[in-house]
Write a protein that holds these residues in place. Structure first.
Motif, short mmCIF file in Angstrom:
data_model
loop_
_atom_site.label_atom_id
_atom_site.label_comp_id
_atom_site.label_asym_id
_atom_site.label_seq_id
_atom_site.Cartn_x
_atom_site.Cartn_y
_atom_site.Cartn_z
N ARG A 1 23.21 -47.78 22.77
CA ARG A 1 21.83 -48.21 22.55
C ARG A 1 21.75 -49.05 21.29
NH1 ARG A 1 21.55 -42.71 23.65
NH2 ARG A 1 20.69 -42.19 25.71
N CYS A 2 20.86 -50.01 21.33
CA CYS A 2 20.55 -50.82 20.16
C CYS A 2 19.09 -50.58 19.82
CB CYS A 2 20.80 -52.30 20.45
SG CYS A 2 20.33 -53.40 19.09
N GLU A 3 18.87 -49.87 18.73
CA GLU A 3 17.52 -49.51 18.31
C GLU A 3 16.76 -48.86 19.46
OE1 GLU A 3 16.04 -53.22 16.81
OE2 GLU A 3 17.07 -52.97 14.88
N GLY A 4 17.44 -47.97 20.15
CA GLY A 4 16.82 -47.20 21.23
C GLY A 4 16.91 -47.81 22.61
N LYS A 5 17.28 -49.08 22.69
CA LYS A 5 17.34 -49.75 23.99
C LYS A 5 18.79 -49.79 24.49
CE LYS A 5 13.39 -52.73 22.95
NZ LYS A 5 12.91 -54.14 22.82
N PRO A 6 19.03 -49.43 25.76
CA PRO A 6 20.40 -49.40 26.28
C PRO A 6 21.02 -50.80 26.37
CG PRO A 6 18.81 -49.02 28.05
CD PRO A 6 18.03 -49.00 26.76
#
Length: 218
Positions: free
Chosen positions: A142-147
């Motif tokens: 994840r990047c800042e919560g986004k997959p």
């Protein structure tokens, strides 16, 4: 996970190596300090399990030598020496943990996982590197919560690098970690995975150096 076992007791060493490998760990077994130090010159490990009483010297010398080299390898001392003074000396010399023989295998495994988590910065089951988070259990990045979508091979390669974050990992070490013994190694697999990871995570996320290998930037 690639482990270094430094133990001169043949029966104990063979038994522990077999038990760890049954659980999916890759284990290199050294019976002397010289063998262990040589292993560090050409292999990257996730953790070392270190006995103190060895044929060619005290395991504390191994600890001090590794730390003087600036090597942050997590080291778990496993010894029959239960004296408080020896425990404190080992910890002050750079050991990450200390367990006394005879030990419970489940407790040993829990401590191995704990020192690896501490060394890699794992929080709540995830490994952090830069703005990214690698969820080993969920097999997702994840990047800042986004997959971030990765192929299975890219995820395997990234997992090897992140669990050894801050250390150089050679191409051969990566190949040894992502392939089963019965699976043939394709010559460009690692390079292709690194190329894909850099495109998705950023060129600066993974650095490389000739003769050393690859390293994830924390």
């Amino acid at each position: 996970m690639h482990l270094l076992l430094v133990e001169d007791d043949v029966g104990l060493g063979a038994g522990l190596k077999a038990a760890l490998e049954r659980l999916g760990y890759s284990v290199m077994w050294a019976v002397t300090l010289e063998d262990a130090l040589q292993a560090l010159d050409y292999t990257t490990f996730s953790v070392a399990l270190l006995d103190l009483g060895l044929p060619d010297g005290d395991g504390l010398n191994f600890l001090r030598t590794v730390r003087k080299r600036g090597n942050g390898l997590p080291i778990l001392v496993i010894t029959a020496k239960s004296q408080r003074e020896t425990r404190l000396l080992a910890l002050n010399s750079g050991a990450d943990d200390y367990i006394v023989k005879p030990y419970d295998l489940d407790e040993l495994l829990a401590r191995v996982k704990a020192v690896i988590r501490r060394s890699t910065g794992e929080v709540n089951g995830a490994l952090r590197f830069g703005i990214y988070e690698l969820d080993m259990a969920g097999r997702v990045v994840r990047c800042e919560g986004k997959p971030v979508h990765l192929t299975a091979r890219e995820f395997k390669v990234l997992s090897v690098l992140v669990t050894r974050s801050g250390r150089w990992v050679s191409k051969s070490d990566i190949e040894g970690s992502i392939y089963d013994d019965d699976t043939g190694v394709e010559s460009n697999t690692v390079e292709a995975a690194i190329y894909g990871l850099r495109k998705k995570l950023g060129v600066e996320s993974i650095v490389s150096a000739r003769g050393l290998g690859y390293m994830v930037v924390r």
